[in-house]
Design an enzyme around this catalytic site. Structure first.
Site, PDB file in Angstrom:
ATOM      1  N   TYR A 170      37.275  29.628  35.234  1.00 30.32           N
ATOM      2  CA  TYR A 170      36.202  30.536  34.821  1.00 30.32           C
ATOM      3  C   TYR A 170      36.833  31.641  34.000  1.00 30.32           C
ATOM      4  CZ  TYR A 170      32.403  33.977  35.129  1.00 30.32           C
ATOM      5  OH  TYR A 170      31.407  34.887  34.833  1.00 30.32           O
ATOM      6  N   ASP A 182      44.629  33.677  30.823  1.00 27.29           N
ATOM      7  CA  ASP A 182      43.633  34.593  31.377  1.00 27.29           C
ATOM      8  C   ASP A 182      44.154  35.096  32.721  1.00 27.29           C
ATOM      9  OD1 ASP A 182      41.518  35.794  32.630  1.00 27.29           O
ATOM     10  OD2 ASP A 182      40.050  34.240  32.124  1.00 27.29           O
ATOM     11  N   LYS A 213      40.006  43.401  35.992  1.00 29.33           N
ATOM     12  CA  LYS A 213      40.016  43.667  37.440  1.00 29.33           C
ATOM     13  C   LYS A 213      40.971  44.808  37.819  1.00 29.33           C
ATOM     14  CE  LYS A 213      38.053  39.219  38.547  1.00 29.33           C
ATOM     15  NZ  LYS A 213      36.792  39.158  39.230  1.00 29.33           N
TER      16      LYS A 213
HETATM   17  C1  PLP Z   1      39.870  34.529  35.432  1.00 33.38           C
HETATM   18  C2  PLP Z   1      38.677  35.345  35.019  1.00 33.38           C
HETATM   19  N1  PLP Z   1      38.484  35.598  33.714  1.00 33.38           N
HETATM   20  C3  PLP Z   1      37.445  36.338  33.288  1.00 33.38           C
HETATM   21  C4  PLP Z   1      36.533  36.862  34.174  1.00 33.38           C
HETATM   22  C5  PLP Z   1      35.391  37.674  33.684  1.00 33.38           C
HETATM   23  O1  PLP Z   1      35.584  39.013  33.985  1.00 33.38           O
HETATM   24  P1  PLP Z   1      34.308  39.998  34.107  1.00 33.38           P
HETATM   25  O2  PLP Z   1      33.568  39.599  35.329  1.00 33.38           O
HETATM   26  O3  PLP Z   1      34.942  41.360  34.170  1.00 33.38           O
HETATM   27  O4  PLP Z   1      33.503  39.802  32.859  1.00 33.38           O
HETATM   28  C6  PLP Z   1      36.682  36.615  35.541  1.00 33.38           C
HETATM   29  C7  PLP Z   1      35.729  37.159  36.512  1.00 33.38           C
HETATM   30  O5  PLP Z   1      35.753  36.890  37.681  1.00 33.38           O
HETATM   31  C8  PLP Z   1      37.795  35.846  35.973  1.00 33.38           C
HETATM   32  O6  PLP Z   1      37.995  35.575  37.274  1.00 33.38           O
END
Ligand code: PLP
Length: 396
Positions: free
Chosen positions: A117, A210, A238
């Site tokens: 994700y 990511d 985060k």
């Molecule tokens: C690995 C990863 N990338 C991107 C995101 C997206 O971040 P946001 O919820 O701040 O848009 C998340 C959200 O949980 C994530 O776990």
């Protein structure tokens, strides 16, 4: 809470490792706002930093010294990041990193892994983990055919599939969670990430890692330090915002200077680098030294070993890395999204409800990680492991 068959819990307040709901029930919280709260709830230094920042004004739409200090801290931690751009969410950061990757390579396709994700970027919602996996949604309505067709999905931990897909589609980038945590925690098999690194470089594609979850969590320099693999572009979020909205993407100066206004790849955000979020992020990162990471790893190990002992000989896998953990109701180790999907979600639901009944708050989904924090003390750990002994008995 739908997946575990109970109504949502409304939260009144949090302190350290604990949450209190509006009915006055206390819980040991293992969700930690899905990752940002690595110091626990309402950490006094973070609260004070935000209070002071708010007293100086909440947003200026102009650069601040704090933003530069935060960027300096990031550059110091991530070997491949010479320059970064702040956004307000991880979704924006991954979306912008991929725009940059497409501009830099002149290509359009992106390869992503099943079960990963990367936020709710239109083109990345197919076979995504996190809330989509929880809800059993294979892809989201509202995504156009064109957006979906630019994404190619390969199974995690399948080196041959990655090589074949790269050769076939000549992508702009491969995007990966170096420590996948949105199908539950499913670590890379030995050598897999190195293989992805080499295959992207050989094909002239970028590797986008990511680290929205793993960054500032699994090690001081994120998964890239832990696993010894360097990305072309790194996405962060985060912990970076310490519980307020902040995220970023970064890489080499050459690549990042393509981003406007220095370059021609447009990206902007009214509240990006917001002074309150920067203050919370800086206060958080300043507490995260080498000793803090050793302690977080020890807390995670105590939790993982305690849960394994509580599960005894039931078909349960506790998969963990420093600062992250998932309890899979599966007889065998979970190596990819297909394995995660085959786990016993009904048993997980029973386990989760039984934990909540005993004052412990795990993620309400088989496909999410537990997020240990530095606030999880011996008492919080003991309560959790005691509750788990009963909860496993009820679940299986
Ligand atoms: C690995 C990863 N990338 C991107 C995101 C997206 O971040 P946001 O919820 O701040 O848009 C998340 C959200 O949980 C994530 O776990």
């Amino acid at each position: 809470m739908k997946q575990i068959g109970r109504s949502p819990i409304f939260i009144e307040r949090g302190e350290g490792p604990y949450l209190w709901d509006v009915d006055g029930n206390a819980y040991v919280d293992w969700v930690s706002s899905w990752g940002p709260l690595i110091l626990g709830h309402a950490e006094p230094l973070v609260v004070e930093a935000v209070r002071q920042a708010a007293g100086r004004g909440t947003s200026y739409g102009a650069p601040t010294a704090g933003e530069v200090e935060l960027a300096t801290e990031v550059v110091d931690r991530f070997a491949g990041v010479e320059m970064l751009r702040m956004t307000s969410s991880g979704t924006e950061a991954t979306m912008s990193a991929l725009r940059l990757a497409r501009a830099a390579t002149g290509r359009s396709k992106i390869i992503k892994f099943a079960g990963a994700y990367h936020g709710h970027v239109d083109g990345l919602l197919a076979e995504a983990g996190s809330g989509l996996a929880t809800a059993g949604v294979p892809a989201s309505p509202g995504v156009t055919e064109a957006q979906a067709s630019d994404t190619v999905i390969v199974p995690w931990n399948d080196g041959e599939a990655v090589a074949e897909a790269i050769a076939r589609v000549q992508p702009a980038a491969v995007i990966a969670e170096p420590v996948p945590a949105n199908m539950g925690v499913v670590p890379a098999a030995p050598g897999f990430l190195e293989h992805v690194r080499d295959a992207t470089a050989d094909a002239g594609a970028l590797l986008v890692l990511d680290e929205v979850i793993s960054g500032f969590r699994v090690a001081r320099g994120g998964a890239q330090e832990l696993l010894g693999v360097e990305a072309d572009l790194t996405v962060m979020g985060k912990v970076l915002g310490g519980g307020l909205p902040a995220a970023a993407y970064g890489g080499s100066r050459e690549l990042m200077e393509r981003v406007a206004p220095a370059g021609d790849v447009y990206q902007a955000g009214t509240l990006s680098g917001n002074p309150l979020a920067v203050a919370a992020g800086l206060a958080t990162l300043r507490k995260l030294d080498g000793a803090a990471y050793l302690r977080l790893a020890a807390i995670t190990d105590t939790l993982a070993n305690g849960l394994r002992a509580a599960a005894a000989d039931r078909p349960v896998q506790v998969q963990s890395l420093p600062g992250l953990l998932t309890v899979f109701f599966s007889a065998d180790p979970v190596l990819d999204f297909a394995d995660a999907n085959a786990s016993n979600t009904a048993a997980y639901g029973r386990f989760c409800r039984a934990m909540l009944d005993r004052g412990v708050y795990p993620p309400a989904s088989q496909f999410e990680a537990w997020f240990p924090s530095l606030a999880h003390d011996d008492d919080a750990l003991a309560r959790t492991i005691d509750a788990a002994e009963q909860a496993f008995r009820e679940a299986v």
